[in-house]
Design an enzyme around this catalytic site. Structure first.
Site, short mmCIF file in Angstrom:
data_model
loop_
_atom_site.label_atom_id
_atom_site.label_comp_id
_atom_site.label_asym_id
_atom_site.label_seq_id
_atom_site.Cartn_x
_atom_site.Cartn_y
_atom_site.Cartn_z
CB SER A 39 -0.96 0.10 1.29
OG SER A 39 -1.45 1.47 1.51
CE1 TYR A 89 -4.66 -1.45 5.13
CE2 TYR A 89 -3.46 0.70 4.63
CZ TYR A 89 -4.14 -0.59 4.28
OH TYR A 89 -3.97 -0.67 2.96
#
Length: 264
Positions: free
Chosen positions: A143, A156
């Site tokens: 990501s 996250y």
């Protein structure tokens, strides 16, 4: 469209979003694919759509037995394994440290790290012996949060940084027989939602606002679709990248060169 002809892949989290897009593209490129996911209804639909070129496994990537089953059934069906895509992931909904409920921090941390980090490690552990036989490769879905802040909340972001560490360490440990790389998507329009324990503290954004928000964050002004990342996965999975390991392709609209905001 036959860059992966004759190859066999496992894709975790393959029933939606980027995982489904990658599974479909791998099939178009000539691969046979084992799709691992949780939605039995979607798995059944994909099995019916693609027939003998796929097998589907309903499982939880945080459990080693699910990965063992996927590898075992893939090799039983197709005779080998060339590619393992660790794509399954969950999100914290951008919940900041300040807004994290104290009584749910342990649960939220475990939920996200068990899927995003442990899930990838367990998958590689289950697959590496078969991948070694074929000089295969591993691809992690990372990501923009693996490199930059504000791609999610602290849990996250920490999990995605940890996954970057996995790519580098495993690339070192598994060379020369197995290549290990990653793809780092930027803001992408999918149905990825926050984990259940944090959904009531997530700020809801309507789809149009979300798209404009994503477009404003990268130089190419792209709110990416899941399919926009397919080329990176195909390249890393193919023999054309046989000299590439320990690398992450940042498919993020150019976040690394965004610099100071442009007034134009």
């Amino acid at each position: 469209m036959e860059n992966l002809k004759g190859k066999v892949a496992i894709v975790t989290g393959g029933t939606a979003g980027i995982g489904e897009a990658v599974s479909r593209r791998f099939l178009e490129e000539g691969a046979n694919v084992c799709i691992v996911g949780r939605s039995k209804t979607k798995l059944e639909s994909l099995q019916n759509e693609f027939g003998e070129r796929t097998i589907t496994i309903s499982g939880d990537v945080s459990e080693y037995t699910s990965h063992q089953e996927a590898v075992r059934e893939t090799v039983k069906k197709f005779g080998k394994l060339d590619i393992f895509v660790s794509n399954a992931g969950v999100f914290d909904g951008f919940v900041s440290l300040e807004k994290l409920p104290e009584n749910r921090m342990d649960e939220a941390f475990s939920s996200i790290f068990d899927i995003n980090v442990k899930g990838g490690l367990l998958g590689v552990k289950a697959a590496y012996e078969e991948l070694r036989k074929t000089n295969g490769n591993i691809i992690f879905t990372l990501s923009n949060a693996s490199f930059y802040p504000n791609g999610g909340g602290p849990i996250y972001t920490a999990s995605k940084h940890a996954m970057l560490g996995l790519v580098r360490e495993l690339a070192y440990e598994l060379a020369p027989e197995i290549r290990v790389n990653g793809v780092s998507p930027g803001g992408t329009i999918t149905k990825l939602a926050a984990i259940p324990s944090l959904q009531d503290v997530v700020e809801t954004i309507d789809p149009e606002t979300r798209q404009k928000f994503i477009e404003s964050r990268n130089p190419l002004k792209l709110a990416q679709k899941a399919e926009d990342h397919n080329g990176a996965y195909v390249l890393l999975a193919s023999n054309q990248s046989r000299a590439i390991t320990g690398t992450v392709i940042e498919s993020d609209g150019g976040l690394g060169v965004r610099g100071m905001p442009n007034s134009n």
